[in-house]
Design a protein around this motif. Structure first.
Motif, PDB file in Angstrom:
ATOM      1  N   ALA A 203       0.829  -1.205   0.000  1.00 22.42           N
ATOM      2  CA  ALA A 203       0.000   0.000   0.000  1.00 22.42           C
ATOM      3  C   ALA A 203       0.858   1.247   0.000  1.00 22.42           C
ATOM      4  CB  ALA A 203      -0.899   0.016   1.235  1.00 22.42           C
ATOM      5  N   LEU A 204       0.201   2.359  -0.327  1.00 16.30           N
ATOM      6  CA  LEU A 204       0.793   3.686  -0.134  1.00 16.30           C
ATOM      7  C   LEU A 204      -0.079   4.386   0.903  1.00 16.30           C
ATOM      8  CD1 LEU A 204       2.667   6.126  -1.363  1.00 16.30           C
ATOM      9  CD2 LEU A 204       0.509   6.809  -2.374  1.00 16.30           C
ATOM     10  N   MET A 205       0.565   4.979   1.908  1.00 15.43           N
ATOM     11  CA  MET A 205      -0.191   5.761   2.910  1.00 15.43           C
ATOM     12  C   MET A 205      -0.003   7.232   2.582  1.00 15.43           C
ATOM     13  SD  MET A 205       0.712   3.905   6.501  1.00 15.43           S
ATOM     14  CE  MET A 205      -0.716   4.358   7.482  1.00 15.43           C
ATOM     15  N   ALA A 229       0.272  -1.305  -9.885  1.00 13.39           N
ATOM     16  CA  ALA A 229       1.296  -2.202  -9.343  1.00 13.39           C
ATOM     17  C   ALA A 229       0.684  -3.239  -8.405  1.00 13.39           C
ATOM     18  CB  ALA A 229       2.354  -1.378  -8.598  1.00 13.39           C
ATOM     19  N   GLY A 230      -0.651  -3.176  -8.210  1.00 13.30           N
ATOM     20  CA  GLY A 230      -1.323  -4.162  -7.357  1.00 13.30           C
ATOM     21  C   GLY A 230      -1.419  -3.755  -5.898  1.00 13.30           C
ATOM     22  N   GLY A 231      -0.990  -2.535  -5.581  1.00  9.60           N
ATOM     23  CA  GLY A 231      -1.053  -2.068  -4.193  1.00  9.60           C
ATOM     24  C   GLY A 231      -2.371  -1.357  -3.896  1.00  9.60           C
ATOM     25  N   LEU A 232      -2.601  -1.066  -2.639  1.00  4.92           N
ATOM     26  CA  LEU A 232      -3.808  -0.368  -2.229  1.00  4.92           C
ATOM     27  C   LEU A 232      -3.456   1.028  -1.719  1.00  4.92           C
ATOM     28  CD1 LEU A 232      -5.706  -3.230  -0.357  1.00  4.92           C
ATOM     29  CD2 LEU A 232      -6.157  -2.346  -2.647  1.00  4.92           C
ATOM     30  N   MET A 233      -4.455   1.902  -1.700  1.00  2.80           N
ATOM     31  CA  MET A 233      -4.256   3.292  -1.279  1.00  2.80           C
ATOM     32  C   MET A 233      -4.877   3.505   0.105  1.00  2.80           C
ATOM     33  SD  MET A 233      -2.712   5.240  -3.578  1.00  2.80           S
ATOM     34  CE  MET A 233      -3.385   6.909  -3.457  1.00  2.80           C
ATOM     35  N   TYR A 234      -4.041   3.935   1.041  1.00  5.91           N
ATOM     36  CA  TYR A 234      -4.505   4.203   2.403  1.00  5.91           C
ATOM     37  C   TYR A 234      -4.563   5.709   2.628  1.00  5.91           C
ATOM     38  CZ  TYR A 234      -5.097   4.234   7.379  1.00  5.91           C
ATOM     39  OH  TYR A 234      -5.614   4.450   8.633  1.00  5.91           O
ATOM     40  N   VAL A 246     -16.649  18.255   1.000  1.00 12.50           N
ATOM     41  CA  VAL A 246     -16.222  18.897  -0.250  1.00 12.50           C
ATOM     42  C   VAL A 246     -15.679  17.863  -1.244  1.00 12.50           C
ATOM     43  CG1 VAL A 246     -14.760  20.668  -1.283  1.00 12.50           C
ATOM     44  CG2 VAL A 246     -15.671  21.014   1.021  1.00 12.50           C
ATOM     45  N   VAL A 247     -14.659  17.103  -0.831  1.00 12.96           N
ATOM     46  CA  VAL A 247     -14.178  15.994  -1.672  1.00 12.96           C
ATOM     47  C   VAL A 247     -14.081  14.737  -0.829  1.00 12.96           C
ATOM     48  CG1 VAL A 247     -12.892  17.199  -3.468  1.00 12.96           C
ATOM     49  CG2 VAL A 247     -11.800  16.751  -1.294  1.00 12.96           C
ATOM     50  N   ARG A 248     -14.143  13.578  -1.513  1.00 17.14           N
ATOM     51  CA  ARG A 248     -14.175  12.313  -0.779  1.00 17.14           C
ATOM     52  C   ARG A 248     -12.963  11.455  -1.144  1.00 17.14           C
ATOM     53  NH1 ARG A 248     -19.811   9.559  -1.259  1.00 17.14           N
ATOM     54  NH2 ARG A 248     -18.922   8.878  -3.250  1.00 17.14           N
ATOM     55  N   PRO A 249     -12.289  10.932  -0.111  1.00 17.72           N
ATOM     56  CA  PRO A 249     -11.139  10.067  -0.372  1.00 17.72           C
ATOM     57  C   PRO A 249     -11.481   8.935  -1.344  1.00 17.72           C
ATOM     58  CG  PRO A 249     -11.306  10.542   1.966  1.00 17.72           C
ATOM     59  CD  PRO A 249     -12.507  11.154   1.321  1.00 17.72           C
ATOM     60  N   GLY A 250     -12.698   8.399  -1.228  1.00 18.20           N
ATOM     61  CA  GLY A 250     -13.110   7.301  -2.108  1.00 18.20           C
ATOM     62  C   GLY A 250     -13.072   7.716  -3.573  1.00 18.20           C
ATOM     63  N   ASP A 251     -13.371   8.990  -3.844  1.00 16.61           N
ATOM     64  CA  ASP A 251     -13.345   9.476  -5.220  1.00 16.61           C
ATOM     65  C   ASP A 251     -11.934   9.845  -5.667  1.00 16.61           C
ATOM     66  OD1 ASP A 251     -16.091   9.214  -5.162  1.00 16.61           O
ATOM     67  OD2 ASP A 251     -16.397  11.277  -4.496  1.00 16.61           O
ATOM     68  N   MET A 252     -11.017   9.960  -4.685  1.00 17.36           N
ATOM     69  CA  MET A 252      -9.623  10.277  -5.031  1.00 17.36           C
ATOM     70  C   MET A 252      -8.828   8.994  -5.277  1.00 17.36           C
ATOM     71  SD  MET A 252      -8.357  13.144  -2.321  1.00 17.36           S
ATOM     72  CE  MET A 252      -9.520  13.741  -1.141  1.00 17.36           C
ATOM     73  N   VAL A 256      -8.838   2.525   1.656  1.00 14.80           N
ATOM     74  CA  VAL A 256      -9.018   2.442   3.114  1.00 14.80           C
ATOM     75  C   VAL A 256      -8.769   3.840   3.687  1.00 14.80           C
ATOM     76  CG1 VAL A 256      -8.274   1.279   5.240  1.00 14.80           C
ATOM     77  CG2 VAL A 256      -8.039   0.110   3.054  1.00 14.80           C
ATOM     78  N   VAL A 257      -9.530   4.199   4.704  1.00 16.58           N
ATOM     79  CA  VAL A 257      -9.343   5.513   5.319  1.00 16.58           C
ATOM     80  C   VAL A 257      -9.613   5.428   6.811  1.00 16.58           C
ATOM     81  CG1 VAL A 257     -11.597   6.034   4.263  1.00 16.58           C
ATOM     82  CG2 VAL A 257     -10.478   7.786   5.513  1.00 16.58           C
ATOM     83  N   HIS A 258      -8.849   6.208   7.580  1.00 12.52           N
ATOM     84  CA  HIS A 258      -9.251   6.393   8.982  1.00 12.52           C
ATOM     85  C   HIS A 258      -9.524   7.867   9.210  1.00 12.52           C
ATOM     86  CE1 HIS A 258      -5.244   7.967  10.240  1.00 12.52           C
ATOM     87  NE2 HIS A 258      -5.954   8.528  11.193  1.00 12.52           N
ATOM     88  N   LEU A 259     -10.409   8.138  10.153  1.00 13.71           N
ATOM     89  CA  LEU A 259     -10.733   9.517  10.528  1.00 13.71           C
ATOM     90  C   LEU A 259     -10.450   9.686  12.014  1.00 13.71           C
ATOM     91  CD1 LEU A 259     -14.285   9.714   8.888  1.00 13.71           C
ATOM     92  CD2 LEU A 259     -12.124  10.462   7.890  1.00 13.71           C
ATOM     93  N   ASN A 260     -10.078  10.880  12.412  1.00 12.55           N
ATOM     94  CA  ASN A 260      -9.983  11.157  13.844  1.00 12.55           C
ATOM     95  C   ASN A 260     -11.234  11.926  14.252  1.00 12.55           C
ATOM     96  OD1 ASN A 260      -7.368  10.135  13.686  1.00 12.55           O
ATOM     97  ND2 ASN A 260      -6.541  11.698  15.052  1.00 12.55           N
ATOM     98  N   LEU A 261     -12.157  11.230  14.911  1.00 13.76           N
ATOM     99  CA  LEU A 261     -13.360  11.948  15.360  1.00 13.76           C
ATOM    100  C   LEU A 261     -12.969  12.999  16.380  1.00 13.76           C
ATOM    101  CD1 LEU A 261     -15.983   9.067  15.657  1.00 13.76           C
ATOM    102  CD2 LEU A 261     -15.353  10.461  13.678  1.00 13.76           C
TER     103      LEU A 261
END
Ligand code: PLP
Length: 473
Positions: A203-205, A229-234, A246-252, A256-261
Motif C-alpha cells: 500500500a501507499l499511505m 502495481a497491485g497495491g492499495l491506497m490508504y 467537499v471531496v471524498r477520499p473514495g473518489d480520489m 481504506v481511510v481512517h478519521l480522527n473523530l
C-alpha cells in the motif's frame, strides 16, 4: 505545586461510602492486594487542587490554539450533554443486543454517514485513536492480500512529509516502510514513486491535504500508479477539516481511510483521550473489518462475527461517547454545513497566512488548505531567534503555539491551523502578535529568549518530561 499525593493526610475523608448491600465475601486473604495508597483528602481540598491545576493549563476554551495537524477547534458543549444522556452513558457494554437497539442504531447511522462523507462502503468504529485506526486499516490490507494468496506484498510506501504515526503503524502491522520524497512544490515525487512500486507494494499511505497544508494535485495519478502495481491506497484522514463535505477520499482513489473523530468531528483532542479513529474501506476489504460488526437485520440490529475478520482491535465497540458527539455534530451541520465549515477552515488559514506574510516572508503563491507551514529559518539566520522562541513568545501573548519542528522536511517549521471556529478579530490579533515578535527579534532578541514569562513553568525539558514523567509523589 504539590501533588495530590503530597497533600494527603492519613485518615482524612471526602466521601462516606454507603454501607454494602451485598453479603461480604470471605476471600482468601493471600489473594487480596495491599493498601492502594490512594490520596486522602477532604472534598474541598480536592476541588481546590484540581481548580488550581486547571488554571495552570491552556485549552481551546482559554484562547486561540492553532496547533497544526491537530485541529484544536471549539467543540460545541451541547454534544457533551448528549453523550452524557443516561440512555447512552449508563449502558453496560455487555448488555444483550436486543436491549441496546438505540445505541447500535447510533453506531450504524454514524457508520453510514461516515461512508457518505468519505466515499467508502463500510466502517468500523472500534479503533480508539488515529494511530490505532492506521494499524487497523493496515491489518485489513494485509488480510486482503493474504486472502488472494499474495503474500509477497510486504512494503508500505510513505511520503517523507507524512505524520510520524504512519511509519510506526506500518511497522507495528508487520510491514517494511519505504519512503518516497517530496518534490520542490511539496507534492509526492511521481518519478520516484513510479520506480518504487512493484510486486512487493502492499500500500501507499497518504495524507491529503499533506502535512504541508497543500492539496496533492497528482492524487489520481498516484492512485493509478499504486493500483497498477497491485497495491492499495490508504488515506490518513486524521484531519479532514479542509475536505469534509467537499471531496471524498473514495473518489480520489483511496481504498481504506481512517478519521480522527477527536479532531474533525467534535470530540476534544488532547490530554490523552478518549478519542476514536474509525476505519472505512471499499467493499472488497469489508469482510476483514474487526468483529463483531453491527448488522441491520429484520429482527433488529445484531452482532455479526465474521469468519474472515482481521480480528478485534478494542474491547467492545470503541469509545462510544465520542461516537455520540460525532453523530450529533454531523446531524447538526448536515452536508451543506460540513462543507461550509471546511471552506471556512480553508478561508481562515489562507487569511491568517496572508496577514502574517505582511510581517515575515511567507510563500503565499499556492493556496493552502486548512493549515500552513512557515519556516523561521530566515529569522534564525538573521537574528538567532528560533521557532521555539517565537512559540514561547506567543504564549506570553495569550496564544497557544502552533506545532513546531513538524513536518520534518521544513527547517524551523511552524505549522498553523486556525480552524473554522475562529473569528476575524482573533486571527488579526494573532497576526499582530506574530508581527510584534518578528520585530522584537531584530531589536531585542534577548527578550524573546527569556519567554515565556507569564506561565508557572517556562521552558521545561520536554524530552525528559515525556520519557521520564513524574506523575505521582
Ligand atoms: C493526529 C494525526 C494522527 C494520529 O492520531 P492520534 O489520534 O493522535 O493517534 C495521524 N495522522 C495525522 C495526519 C494526524 O494529524
Amino acid at each position: 505545586m504539590k501533588t495530590v499525593f503530597e497533600l494527603s493526610v492519613p485518615g482524612r475523608r471526602g466521601v462516606e461510602m454507603p454501607a454494602p448491600t451485598v453479603k461480604k465475601n470471605d476471600y482468601d486473604s493471600s489473594l487480596l492486594r495491599g493498601s492502594l495508597r490512594l490520596p486522602e483528602l477532604s472534598e474541598q481540598e480536592v476541588v481546590r487542587h484540581y481548580t488550581a491545576l486547571s488554571k495552570r493549563a491552556f485549552g481551546v476554551d482559554d484562547g486561540f490554539y492553532p496547533l497544526g495537524s491537530c485541529t484544536m477547534k471549539y467543540n460545541p458543549k451541547l454534544h457533551e450533554k448528549l453523550a452524557a444522556l443516561p440512555g447512552f452513558a449508563d449502558v453496560h457494554p455487555l448488555t444483550r443486543a436486543d436491549r441496546i437497539q438505540g445505541s447500535l442504531a447510533l453506531i450504524d447511522t454514524l457508520s453510514s454517514y461516515l461512508c457518505g462523507i468519505t466515499g467508502m462502503d463500510a466502517f468500523t468504529t472500534q479503533p480508539a485513536a488515529g494511530a490505532h485506526g492506521e494499524f487497523t486499516g493496515l491489518l485489513l490490507i494485509k488480510a486482503y492480500h493474504a486472502s488472494r494468496g499474495d503474500t509477497a506484498r510486504t512494503k508500505v510506501i510513505i511520503p517523507d512529509s507524512a505524520h510520524g504515526t504512519n511509519p510506526a503503524s506500518a511497522v507495528m502491522a508487520g510491514f517494511e516502510v519505504v519512503h518516497v520524497g517530496t518534490d520542490a512544490s511539496g507534492d509526492v515525487d511521481i518519478e520516484a514513486l513510479s520506480s518504487l512500486v512493484g510486486a512487493d507494494t502492499a500500500a501507499l499511505m497518504l495524507t491529503n491535504p499533506s502535512t504541508l497544508g497543500l492539496f496533492e494535485k497528482n492524487v489520481l495519478r498516484i492512485a493509478d500508479i499504486v493500483h497498477k502495481a497491485g497495491g492499495l491506497m490508504y488515506y490518513d484522514g486524521a484531519n479532514l477539516n479542509a475536505v469534509a463535505g467537499v471531496v471524498r477520499p473514495g473518489d480520489m482513489g483511496f481504498d481504506v481511510v481512517h478519521l480522527n473523530l477527536h479532531k474533525t468531528f467534535s470530540a476534544p483532542h488532547g490530554g490523552g483521550g478518549p478519542g476514536a479513529g474509525p476505519v472505512g474501506c471499499k467493499k472488497e476489504l469489508a469482510p476483514f473489518l474487526p468483529e463483531p460488526r453491527i448488522v441491520d437485520t429484520e429482527a433488529g440490529f445484531r452482532f455479526n462475527y465474521g469468519k474472515r475478520s482481521a480480528g478485534r482491535v478494542t474491547s467492545f465497540y470503541g469509545n462510544f461517547a465520542v461516537l455520540v458527539k460525532a453523530l450529533a455534530y454531523i446531524v447538526t451541520l448536515g452536508g451543506e454545513g460540513l462543507a461550509a465549515s471546511s471552506r471556512a477552515a480553508v478561508l481562515n488559514a489562507n487569511y491568517l497566512r496572508e496577514q502574517m506574510s505582511l510581517h515575515y516572508p511567507i510563500d503565499t503563491s499556492r493556496p493552502c488548505m486548512h493549515e500552513f507551514v512557515v519556516s523561521m529559518k530566515k529569522l534564525k539566520d538573521e537574528t538567532g531567534v528560533t521557532a521555539t522562541d517565537v512559540a514561547k513568545a506567543l504564549i506570553d501573548r495569550g496564544i497557544h503555539p502552533p506545532t513546531v519542528y513538524f513536518p520534518l522536511i521544513v527547517e524551523e517549521a511552524m505549522m498553523f491551523e486556525p480552524t473554522e471556529t475562529e473569528s476575524k478579530e482573533t486571527l488579526d490579533r494573532a497576526a499582530e502578535a506574530f508581527g510584534e515578535i518578528v520585530r522584537f527579534a531584530y531589536t531585542d532578541p534577548g527578550q524573546l529568549k527569556a519567554a515565556p514569562v507569564t506561565t508557572p513553568v517556562g521552558r521545561p525539558d520536554e524530552a525528559t518530561a515525556a520519557r521520564k514523567p513524574v506523575l505521582k509523589g
